[in-house]
Design a protein around this motif. Structure first.
Motif, PDB file in Angstrom:
ATOM      1  N   SER A 146       0.837  -1.194   0.000  1.00 36.11           N
ATOM      2  CA  SER A 146       0.000   0.000   0.000  1.00 36.11           C
ATOM      3  C   SER A 146       0.875   1.247   0.000  1.00 36.11           C
ATOM      4  O   SER A 146       2.092   1.178   0.225  1.00 36.11           O
ATOM      5  CB  SER A 146      -0.910   0.029   1.242  1.00 36.11           C
ATOM      6  OG  SER A 146      -0.122   0.120   2.428  1.00 36.11           O
ATOM      7  N   ARG A 147       0.245   2.383  -0.241  1.00 28.71           N
ATOM      8  CA  ARG A 147       0.962   3.659  -0.190  1.00 28.71           C
ATOM      9  C   ARG A 147       1.500   3.917   1.211  1.00 28.71           C
ATOM     10  O   ARG A 147       2.630   4.400   1.377  1.00 28.71           O
ATOM     11  CB  ARG A 147       0.017   4.790  -0.610  1.00 28.71           C
ATOM     12  CG  ARG A 147       0.613   6.200  -0.488  1.00 28.71           C
ATOM     13  CD  ARG A 147      -0.364   7.231  -1.053  1.00 28.71           C
ATOM     14  NE  ARG A 147       0.120   8.596  -0.922  1.00 28.71           N
ATOM     15  CZ  ARG A 147      -0.154   9.389   0.097  1.00 28.71           C
ATOM     16  NH1 ARG A 147      -0.919   8.943   1.107  1.00 28.71           N
ATOM     17  NH2 ARG A 147       0.311  10.626   0.138  1.00 28.71           N
ATOM     18  N   SER A 148       0.704   3.604   2.234  1.00 21.31           N
ATOM     19  CA  SER A 148       1.159   3.841   3.605  1.00 21.31           C
ATOM     20  C   SER A 148       2.368   2.979   3.955  1.00 21.31           C
ATOM     21  O   SER A 148       3.260   3.410   4.688  1.00 21.31           O
ATOM     22  CB  SER A 148       0.023   3.578   4.595  1.00 21.31           C
ATOM     23  OG  SER A 148      -0.421   2.236   4.506  1.00 21.31           O
ATOM     24  N   THR A 157       6.190  -1.387   9.025  1.00 21.77           N
ATOM     25  CA  THR A 157       4.824  -1.227   9.523  1.00 21.77           C
ATOM     26  C   THR A 157       4.676  -1.524  11.013  1.00 21.77           C
ATOM     27  O   THR A 157       3.717  -1.073  11.644  1.00 21.77           O
ATOM     28  CB  THR A 157       3.852  -2.124   8.722  1.00 21.77           C
ATOM     29  OG1 THR A 157       4.320  -3.479   8.759  1.00 21.77           O
ATOM     30  CG2 THR A 157       3.747  -1.668   7.288  1.00 21.77           C
ATOM     31  N   THR A 217       3.988  12.055  -1.541  1.00 19.97           N
ATOM     32  CA  THR A 217       4.618  11.141  -0.590  1.00 19.97           C
ATOM     33  C   THR A 217       6.037  11.599  -0.242  1.00 19.97           C
ATOM     34  O   THR A 217       6.474  11.444   0.904  1.00 19.97           O
ATOM     35  CB  THR A 217       4.673   9.711  -1.162  1.00 19.97           C
ATOM     36  OG1 THR A 217       5.281   9.737  -2.450  1.00 19.97           O
ATOM     37  CG2 THR A 217       3.276   9.124  -1.285  1.00 19.97           C
TER      38      THR A 217
END
Length: 475
Positions: A17-19, A193, A270
């Motif tokens: 994902s982008r995150s 993450t 980003t």
């Protein structure tokens, strides 16, 4: 997520994902450069004048190069040199421009070799504070009853123990190897993450702790009071260099991470988030460390010893000092690991594509080579202190292997790699390709292009020249 290159490249492991990409890229940038180098540089260069000029440099130099490196990776969808080669080919230019990324890959490998040595120091202090917590309890200060000289001597004592230095280096690089060998989504993304959110939680808690128990107002004034008389040429160059090094530019890391980004991610937005988060961490590091240092009556200009010597003394006079000290170095370990993973990934991705070997094999080769070079760096503080193989070169005169590796990467390879990146994106690559990747339009795109073409190369060339010939500033 399987990212596919613009030229139909084979699908490859990528961010989910982008995150995930943002967390990984922030983790790449946020490391010992923020937690260790920024407070040391701010303390050595007078505080506020350095800090405010540093923020200015991040916006005008760091961010444009960050976006440039990331868009090269996303368009090429391969290792850093191969991504540059593809853009050069599509632009009708020489494939030898891939040399710019090769400088970065080499720089990442060399930084990895001595970065993991410093990561070993962090592991050592985690052990020291854990042992102190066990022996003295939770509520009191750290190292109760021990003179400040004994606490300050912990780092020199570590340097004098060559076996322990090597063992800690091996432990840190082995942890890094484990996550990189597992791949992007299963290893590197997992580190980002899970550890980055944990890092930020611990960081905020310790900063709040320092605000209530330390000299927070004094630290705030020191970091953000602008005194024009202190803004000398040397301070400005130090600020430019810190902005550049803090974002991990010039070591192919952002090109490599950019190759795993999907087409739906706006790189300009980003990149702004990444640069903003990295700068915020650096400033918070100052607000985390300096209140504790000032409350203990210590000087802020402790240089590299600020975090490893002055700060542990500061924890001695504070409630729950052992607990907070332990949590602080655990937090630094999280930041150091996310950066070392990025440093290892750049040469691993290059070797995997170049030699057509599996990821575990490529990671193992890079790890063993960096481990062996790092052992020389680890032992250069004592056992091999007289081993100065490059001492005949003026730039490396009197330097052991640790300092040689630091000097050749920070003063030569990283600036050259970033200069070539700016020239390649600003002048060589076809505008159509760059415009399709950068996520900018209108006036913002014109400003970015001006910065990449003119200001960034000039500033980085200045860093390169002064780094090689420091006598220019009368040093």
């Amino acid at each position: 997520m399987a990212a596919t290159g613009s030229s139909g490249a084979k699908a490859r492991d990528g961010w989910s994902s982008r995150s995930a990409f943002i967390l990984a890229a922030v983790g790449s940038a946020v490391g010992l450069g923020n937690m260790w180098r920024f407070p040391a540089e701010a303390g050595a260069n007078g505080g506020g004048a350095f800090v405010l000029f540093y923020i200015f440099c991040v916006a005008l130099i760091g961010l444009p190069i960050l976006l440039s490196e990331t868009l090269i990776g996303r368009h090429g969808q391969s290792s850093a040199p191969e991504s540059v080669r593809r853009i050069a080919k599509e632009s009708g230019k020489s494939s030898h421009w891939d040399t710019l990324a090769s400088f970065g890959v080499l720089g990442a490998f060399l930084v990895l070799s001595f970065y993991c040595v410093v990561g070993g120091w962090v592991l050592y202090y985690i052990g020291v504070f854990a042992q102190d917590l066990f022996s003295t309890g939770v509520t009191g200060g750290a190292f109760e009853g021990r003179p400040a000289g004994d606490i300050e001597a912990l780092l020199p004592s570590l340097f004098g123990n060559g076996g322990l230095m090597v063992g800690l280096h091996i432990a840190f690089i082995a942890i890094t190897f484990y996550f990189v060998s597992r791949g992007v989504s299963s290893g590197i993304e997992w580190v980002a993450t899970w550890l980055m959110p944990a890092f930020f939680v611990l960081f905020l808690l310790i900063t709040i702790y320092g605000a209530f128990t330390g000299a927070f107002s004094e630290a705030l004034s020191y970091l953000f009071t602008f005194d024009a008389s202190k803004l000398t040429g040397a301070v400005m160059l130090a600020a430019v260099g810190q902005a550049f090094f803090s974002l991990s530019l010039g070591v192919a890391g952002m090109m490599t991470y950019g190759a795993y980004v999907g087409r739906d991610v706006n790189l300009a937005g980003t990149s702004g988030i990444i640069a903003g988060a990295d700068t915020a961490v650096a400033l918070l590091a100052g607000l985390c460390i300096f209140p504790i240092v000032f409350a203990a009556g210590l000087e802020p200009n402790g240089g590299p010893g600020l975090m490893f010597q002055s700060l542990p003394i500061g924890f001695q006079s504070m409630p729950f000092g052992s607990v907070v000290g332990l949590l602080f170095f655990v937090m630094v370990f999280f930041a150091a690991l996310t950066s070392s993973v990025s440093l290892m990934e750049a040469p691993t991705a290059w070797l995997k594509d170049k030699a057509k070997v599996t990821r575990p094999m490529a990671t193992l080769i890079v790890t063993v080579a960096a481990l062996l070079l790092g052992i020389l760096a680890a032992l250069s503080f004592n056992d091999l202190s007289d081993f100065q193989p490059f001492g005949f070169i003026p730039l490396f005169e009197g330097q052991g292997m640790f300092d040689v590796l630091d000097t050749v990467t920070s003063k030569v390879l990283m600036p050259i790699g970033a200069i070539m990146t700016a020239l390649f994106v600003g002048w060589v690559a076809e505008r159509r390709l760059i415009d399709s990747e950068n996520g900018l339009s209108g006036g913002l795109e014109k400003v970015w292009l001006f910065l990449v073409r003119w200001l960034c190369p000039l500033a980085l060339i200045t860093i390169l020249i002064v780094g090689i010939f420091p006598s220019i500033l009368g040093e």
